[in-house]
Enzyme design. Structure first.
Site, short mmCIF file in Angstrom:
data_model
loop_
_atom_site.label_atom_id
_atom_site.label_comp_id
_atom_site.label_asym_id
_atom_site.label_seq_id
_atom_site.Cartn_x
_atom_site.Cartn_y
_atom_site.Cartn_z
N ARG A 46 0.84 -1.20 0.00
CA ARG A 46 0.00 0.00 0.00
C ARG A 46 0.87 1.24 0.00
O ARG A 46 1.99 1.23 0.49
CB ARG A 46 -0.93 0.02 1.22
CG ARG A 46 -1.95 -1.10 1.22
CD ARG A 46 -2.89 -1.01 2.41
NE ARG A 46 -3.83 -2.13 2.43
CZ ARG A 46 -4.74 -2.31 3.37
NH1 ARG A 46 -4.86 -1.46 4.37
NH2 ARG A 46 -5.56 -3.36 3.32
N SER A 148 -8.16 -1.24 0.58
CA SER A 148 -9.22 -1.49 1.54
C SER A 148 -9.89 -0.17 1.98
O SER A 148 -10.34 0.58 1.13
CB SER A 148 -8.67 -2.27 2.74
OG SER A 148 -9.71 -2.75 3.56
N ASP A 304 -14.41 -5.92 2.27
CA ASP A 304 -13.93 -7.00 3.15
C ASP A 304 -14.22 -6.69 4.61
O ASP A 304 -13.99 -7.54 5.48
CB ASP A 304 -12.45 -7.31 2.92
CG ASP A 304 -11.50 -6.23 3.43
OD1 ASP A 304 -11.95 -5.09 3.65
OD2 ASP A 304 -10.30 -6.52 3.57
N ARG A 305 -14.74 -5.50 4.89
CA ARG A 305 -15.10 -5.13 6.26
C ARG A 305 -16.59 -4.82 6.34
O ARG A 305 -17.22 -4.48 5.35
CB ARG A 305 -14.30 -3.93 6.74
CG ARG A 305 -12.80 -4.18 6.81
CD ARG A 305 -12.09 -3.01 7.45
NE ARG A 305 -10.65 -3.23 7.50
CZ ARG A 305 -9.84 -2.73 8.42
NH1 ARG A 305 -10.34 -1.97 9.38
NH2 ARG A 305 -8.55 -2.97 8.41
N GLU A 387 -11.56 -10.87 12.93
CA GLU A 387 -10.59 -9.90 13.44
C GLU A 387 -11.32 -8.74 14.10
O GLU A 387 -12.42 -8.36 13.66
CB GLU A 387 -9.74 -9.34 12.30
CG GLU A 387 -8.91 -10.36 11.56
CD GLU A 387 -8.03 -9.70 10.51
OE1 GLU A 387 -6.83 -9.99 10.49
OE2 GLU A 387 -8.55 -8.90 9.72
N SER A 389 -10.87 -5.77 13.73
CA SER A 389 -11.01 -4.65 12.81
C SER A 389 -12.18 -4.83 11.85
O SER A 389 -12.20 -4.23 10.78
CB SER A 389 -9.71 -4.47 12.01
OG SER A 389 -9.34 -5.67 11.35
#
Length: 544
Positions: A46, A148, A304-305, A387, A389
């Protein structure tokens, strides 16, 4: 907390998208500058073109390195590739395609030229590799172009090998080293060609059609729930409409806008634009609509979150929702193995430990990073991996693998299934858990640390921790390796009967992250944090 956290972004907060993309092509990284070298963190490389850390040079070098790596691993099938809505994702994907085609790699891109969420790409890899075509045509792998939830000026590039999840450190270390060699050599050895010879794949249709094998869609449909979904301008935007239409669900996509500057967002806690669906500040706009829905969810840029909003509880703490999801799933998935474990990262809440114990399930505690859950999800020995997060995935009804990467769409749909089946919101169910097991206070604090101290912390052995007590309680464990898989945690964790802390270095800033939790309330948590910082500082040889 920034003074404007949770307030709408202003024009001066927005990145100049044209300048950002121009910098992607114009800037050439200096391999002698550490910040401009290729470096894979827990989820890919990143950086930002404006900082010369995410440029066309980086992408073609990384892609060539991936080609060399997969060739060395004998991966000869197609490579699936997709990108999110960040401004740098499209040019990075184009550069990657040039290298893949130049190396005669069989490439599959989205059939509808749509954005591709991370879980949809993981699903595609796994679907291919369990089909007869994998034996005849070779196993597949993939690339996701995404940083992300990171700010709009950032770019990200992640490799998923044939197991469908994030590449492990052996793979990313090799790829990063090879990419840096190519950059140092002026890209000699990089093959490029016009990206015309590519095939297409229906990521969205295949993923959406398969959801009925992992989520109780019928229960949601029968419930009459009012469901809202906020993609936060990310790759899931057309997926939510497709889920609504495919299954006839009462889903309203509350914001269908895609803007690479994310001008519609509210500022995160530090005054930056960040598409974090678990942050109350970033989700302030969505929270205003909460009263219209029984369940309102959010996803980040690559989906993904997850973020879960309920009328009676507002935006749920990710740890709280993970605990609720675990208790619900292990009670409503009889097709899972009787010995399937509960997977959590070691900085996730100990509420999960207590829930797993009450369920009679083995707890599988691993270091930070979703890659650690991959083997267990693949063979069904781990039913759920999550997770703190706000990233998680779980098995299909029949106990087989769904995705081996985090799936924010899946966890968002699960919230509606939980509400439909139990008649209670996830927030209400968490309050019930707190009554049974205690109500923990949890927080993360960043403490300053020099690069040398960060290196020392990452290599710290638990034996270096001298403390025998923490916040008035005897220390019960000192860990530098994860209990679940004995992998190094890149830091330390210290536990007592009612509290714990974990310290690990940041991969991008000169700080270390201090996670802590106490079942004795906020005041005890503050004491744990203060003593933890003193303990870590002493172990590092002085105040950081």
């Amino acid at each position: 907390m920034h003074e404007r956290a949770g307030t709408p972004a202003r024009p001066e907060d927005l990145v100049d998208v044209e300048a950002l993309v121009r910098a992607f092509y114009d800037r050439v990284p200096d391999p002698a500058v550490p910040a401009e070298r290729v470096a894979f963190g827990t989820s890919g490389h990143r950086g930002s073109a404006l900082a010369s850390s995410f440029t066309e040079t980086h992408i073609v070098a990384i892609t060539q390195a991936i080609v060399d790596y997969r060739r060395g691993q004998g991966t000869s099938g197609p490579l699936f590739i997709g990108a999110d809505t960040h401004a740098l994702s499209a040019p990075a994907m184009t550069a990657a395609l040039e290298v893949l085609v130049g190396n005669e790699v069989r490439v599959l891109v989205d059939e509808y030229d749509d954005y591709v969420p991370t879980p949809a790409l993981s699903h595609a890899i796994l679907t291919w590799n369990r089909s007869p075509r994998a034996d005849a045509e070779g196993r597949a792998d993939g690339i996701v172009v995404t940083p992300s939830h990171n700010p709009p000026a950032d770019g990200g590039f992640k490799y998923n090998p044939p197991h469908g999840g994030p590449a492990d450190s052996d793979a990313t270390g090799w790829i990063a080293a090879r990419a840096n060699e190519l950059i140092e050599a002026g890209l000699a050895g990089v093959n490029r060609a016009e990206p015309s010879a590519v095939e297409t794949y229906d990521f969205r249709g295949r993923y959406v059609d398969d959801l009925e094998n992992v989520i109780d869609i019928d229960a949601i449909r029968r419930s009459g729930l009012r469901i809202g979904a906020d993609p936060l301008g990310g790759a899931s935007v057309s997926y939510w409409a497709a889920i609504r239409d495919r299954y006839g669900l009462p889903i309203e996509v509350v914001n269908e806008r895609v803007d690479p500057a994310w001008g519609f967002m509210t500022l995160d806690w530090d005054g930056k634009i960040r598409m974090d669906p678990s942050s109350p500040s970033a989700m302030a706009g969505a929270l205003e609509a909460a009263g219209r829905f029984d369940i309102l969810t959010g996803n980040d840029a690559d989906a993904d979150r997850h973020g879960i909003i309920t009328p009676d509880g507002g935006l749920m703490n990710p740890n709280h929702y993970l605990a609720v999801a675990i208790e619900y799933l292990f009670g409503h998935r009889p097709g899972w193995r009787a010995d399937a474990a509960v997977g959590k990262t070691l900085v996730s809440s100990s509420m999960i430990d207590r829930v797993a114990d009450a369920l009679g399930r083995r707890l599988w505690e691993v270091p930070v990073g979703f890659k650690w859950f991959v083997p267990g999800l693949v063979d069904g020995s781990v039913g759920f991996g999550g997770e703190e997060s706000a990233g998680a995935s779980f098995l299909r009804f029949d106990g087989t693998v769904w995705t081996t990467d985090k799936d924010g769409i899946l966890l968002a749909l699960l919230a509606s299934e939980i509400r439909a089946v139990t008649g209670r919101s996830p927030s209400e169910l968490y309050r019930g858990l707190a009554e049974r097991f205690g109500d923990p206070a949890y927080a993360r604090r960043d403490a300053p640390a020099s690069p040398e101290q960060k290196t020392a912390l990452g290599a710290l052995d638990a034996a270096s921790i001298d403390a025998d007590t923490l916040a008035g309680q005897p220390v019960t464990a000192k860990l530098s390796r994860a209990p679940g898989n004995d992998a190094p945690i890149g830091g330390v964790k210290v536990t007592t009967a009612d509290a714990w802390f974990a310290a690990r270095p940041s991969g991008t800033e000169n700080v270390y992250k201090l996670y802590a939790e106490s079942f004795r309330g906020p005041e005890h948590l503050a004491l744990v944090q203060d003593e933890a910082q003193a303990i870590v500082d002493a172990a590092l040889g002085g105040s950081s």
